[in-house]
Design an enzyme around this catalytic site. Structure first.
Site, PDB file in Angstrom:
ATOM      1  N   ALA A   1       0.996  -1.431  -0.049  1.00  0.00           N
ATOM      2  CA  ALA A   1      -0.153   0.354   0.134  1.00  0.00           C
ATOM      3  C   ALA A   1       0.744   1.284  -0.373  1.00  0.00           C
ATOM      4  O   ALA A   1       0.354   2.536   0.089  1.00  0.00           O
ATOM      5  CB  ALA A   1      -0.813  -0.125   0.485  1.00  0.00           C
TER       6      ALA A   1
ATOM      7  N   GLY B   1       1.896   3.155  -5.847  1.00  0.00           N
ATOM      8  CA  GLY B   1       0.899   2.903  -6.995  1.00  0.00           C
ATOM      9  C   GLY B   1       0.405   2.259  -6.730  1.00  0.00           C
ATOM     10  O   GLY B   1      -0.992   2.660  -6.067  1.00  0.00           O
TER      11      GLY B   1
ATOM     12  N   ARG C   1       8.091  -0.265   3.861  1.00  0.00           N
ATOM     13  CA  ARG C   1       8.664   1.340   4.283  1.00  0.00           C
ATOM     14  C   ARG C   1       6.987   1.944   5.236  1.00  0.00           C
ATOM     15  O   ARG C   1       6.615   2.276   5.284  1.00  0.00           O
ATOM     16  CB  ARG C   1       8.298   2.340   2.867  1.00  0.00           C
ATOM     17  CG  ARG C   1       9.797   0.979   2.366  1.00  0.00           C
ATOM     18  CD  ARG C   1      10.165   2.119   0.508  1.00  0.00           C
ATOM     19  NE  ARG C   1       8.466   1.580  -0.031  1.00  0.00           N
ATOM     20  CZ  ARG C   1       8.358   2.162  -1.646  1.00  0.00           C
ATOM     21  NH1 ARG C   1       9.420   3.097  -2.422  1.00  0.00           N
ATOM     22  NH2 ARG C   1       7.683   1.479  -1.807  1.00  0.00           N
TER      23      ARG C   1
ATOM     24  N   ASN D   1      -1.793  -7.703  -3.781  1.00  0.00           N
ATOM     25  CA  ASN D   1      -1.091  -6.288  -4.826  1.00  0.00           C
ATOM     26  C   ASN D   1       0.208  -6.177  -4.509  1.00  0.00           C
ATOM     27  O   ASN D   1       1.408  -5.995  -5.279  1.00  0.00           O
ATOM     28  CB  ASN D   1      -1.938  -4.884  -3.901  1.00  0.00           C
ATOM     29  CG  ASN D   1      -0.517  -3.917  -5.027  1.00  0.00           C
ATOM     30  OD1 ASN D   1      -1.270  -4.034  -6.499  1.00  0.00           O
ATOM     31  ND2 ASN D   1       0.337  -2.995  -4.332  1.00  0.00           N
TER      32      ASN D   1
ATOM     33  N   TYR E   1       9.856 -13.185 -13.619  1.00  0.00           N
ATOM     34  CA  TYR E   1       8.364 -12.637 -13.866  1.00  0.00           C
ATOM     35  C   TYR E   1       6.882 -12.795 -14.433  1.00  0.00           C
ATOM     36  O   TYR E   1       6.630 -13.090 -13.773  1.00  0.00           O
ATOM     37  CB  TYR E   1       9.150 -10.473 -14.105  1.00  0.00           C
ATOM     38  CG  TYR E   1       7.695 -10.090 -13.521  1.00  0.00           C
ATOM     39  CD1 TYR E   1       7.777  -9.451 -12.170  1.00  0.00           C
ATOM     40  CD2 TYR E   1       6.825  -9.184 -14.404  1.00  0.00           C
ATOM     41  CE1 TYR E   1       6.127  -8.908 -11.993  1.00  0.00           C
ATOM     42  CE2 TYR E   1       5.409  -8.665 -14.397  1.00  0.00           C
ATOM     43  CZ  TYR E   1       5.361  -8.051 -13.051  1.00  0.00           C
ATOM     44  OH  TYR E   1       4.550  -7.726 -12.915  1.00  0.00           O
TER      45      TYR E   1
ATOM     46  N   GLY F   1      -1.948  -4.036 -17.702  1.00  0.00           N
ATOM     47  CA  GLY F   1      -1.359  -3.994 -18.554  1.00  0.00           C
ATOM     48  C   GLY F   1      -0.165  -3.090 -18.295  1.00  0.00           C
ATOM     49  O   GLY F   1       0.069  -2.778 -16.836  1.00  0.00           O
TER      50      GLY F   1
ATOM     51  N   VAL G   1       1.320   0.839 -16.322  1.00  0.00           N
ATOM     52  CA  VAL G   1       0.569   1.152 -15.240  1.00  0.00           C
ATOM     53  C   VAL G   1       2.383   2.178 -15.157  1.00  0.00           C
ATOM     54  O   VAL G   1       3.007   1.073 -14.377  1.00  0.00           O
ATOM     55  CB  VAL G   1       0.128   0.616 -14.448  1.00  0.00           C
ATOM     56  CG1 VAL G   1      -0.256   1.666 -13.309  1.00  0.00           C
ATOM     57  CG2 VAL G   1      -0.966  -0.737 -14.669  1.00  0.00           C
TER      58      VAL G   1
ATOM     59  N   THR H   1       3.345   3.449 -12.101  1.00  0.00           N
ATOM     60  CA  THR H   1       4.084   3.428 -10.851  1.00  0.00           C
ATOM     61  C   THR H   1       5.337   3.524 -10.476  1.00  0.00           C
ATOM     62  O   THR H   1       6.138   3.626 -11.570  1.00  0.00           O
ATOM     63  CB  THR H   1       3.395   2.604 -10.613  1.00  0.00           C
ATOM     64  OG1 THR H   1       3.879   1.263 -10.611  1.00  0.00           O
ATOM     65  CG2 THR H   1       1.992   1.977 -10.717  1.00  0.00           C
TER      66      THR H   1
END
Ligand code: NDP
Ligand code: 8X3
Length: 252
Positions: free
Chosen positions: A10, A13, A35, A87, A153, A184, A186, A188
């Site tokens: 959270a 992005g 963080r 996420n 990835y 696709g 984004v 961020t």
């Protein structure tokens, strides 16, 4: 207490955009990331702006022991999670298989696959007694296609695609919905992380086309979450209009 959403990753992005949108909708939020300063700042802003409570949790989804202690240590009333947004994730490196850094591979597999599994096991066990809940797994176009140098990835996001289907089957008897959101491109911090802080290289990814914004994905997630109880969106693939496949784009 009103509805509760737990969002991993959270601090930036897509996860941060989801936190903002769910806060606007009056959800209480459990926000998880590594963080701590960013988490604290976001939590303070959201509680000041909306009539909600926020529980910031500093944890690394790769660290099973600490993650479990942190999640299981929250007050019982916070464990009635209505929506889990899985996420937290990242890409590190973009190299052919013979040149890839094996530490990068470990990081991607441990975060995108194992971390998602650890969180899902804990939270689905919180949802089962209530026989309700909704798990949103953030996959990717990289979970639908494989592109040059995307190897590991792409493998992690193909794994998320499979896990999304498996979770839906396993949690069906418990009335828990499971949805994959597959974006696709984004814009961020994703490319900055992939290229390990190389800002020029990261910026080039988005030059010459209008990429998706994190808010576009949050909107889609909110659409999915706000459907009536009898409706589940299994899988959504969302691309910028200027992107046809992982590698075919319409750049100026
Ligand atoms: P960002 O880099 O902006 O955000 C990633 C988030 O994941 C950060 O909040 C980060 O928080 C968190 N995170 C990373 N590793 C860990 C960890 N080990 N433990 C806990 N949190 C972690 O990228 P996006 O918002 O773009 O990425 C979000 C998701 O969307 C990812 O799963 C990504 O693969 C996916 N995606 C992104 C696309 C894009 O083009 N941007 C397209 C398709 C899918 P912190 O560093 O504070 O821990
Ligand atoms: C992020 C999008 O195309 O870089 O998942 O894999 S892509």
């Amino acid at each position: 207490m009103s509805k509760i959403a737990l969002i991993t990753g959270a601090t930036s992005g897509i996860g941060e955009a989801c936190a903002n949108l769910f806060a606007q909708q009056g959800y209480q939020l459990i926000l998880l990331g590594r963080r701590s300063e960013r988490l604290e700042k976001l939590s303070t802003t959201l509680t000041a702006t909306h009539a909600i409570q926020v529980l910031p949790l500093v944890a690394d989804v790769r660290d099973k022991v600490t993650l479990t202690a942190v999640l299981e240590g929250i007050p019982t009333e916070w464990k009635k999670v209505d929506v889990l947004v899985n996420n937290a994730g990242l890409s590190q490196g973009l190299d052919p298989i013979d040149k890839g850094d094996t530490d990068d591979w470990d990081t991607m597999i441990d975060t995108n696959v194992k971390g998602l599994l650890y969180v899902s096991k804990i939270v689905s066990n919180w949802m089962i007694p209530f026989q309700s809940g909704h798990i949103i797994n953030i996959g990717s176009i990289a979970g639908k296609e494989v592109y040059p140098n995307g190897n590991v990835y792409c493998a992690t996001k193909h794994a998320v695609d499979a896990l999304n289907k498996g979770m839906r089957i396993d949690l069906l008897p418990h009335h828990i919905k499971v949805t994959a959101i597959n974006p696709g491109m984004v814009e961020t911090e994703f490319s900055l992380v992939r290229f390990k802080g190389d800002e020029d290289r990261a910026k080039k990814v988005y030059q010459g086309l209008l990429p998706l914004m994190a808010e576009d994905i949050a909107d889609a997630i909110w659409f999915v979450v706000s459907r009536p109880a009898h409706v589940n969106i299994n899988d959504m693939l969302i691309m910028p209009s200027a992107q046809a496949t992982a590698t075919i784009t319409n750049k100026n």
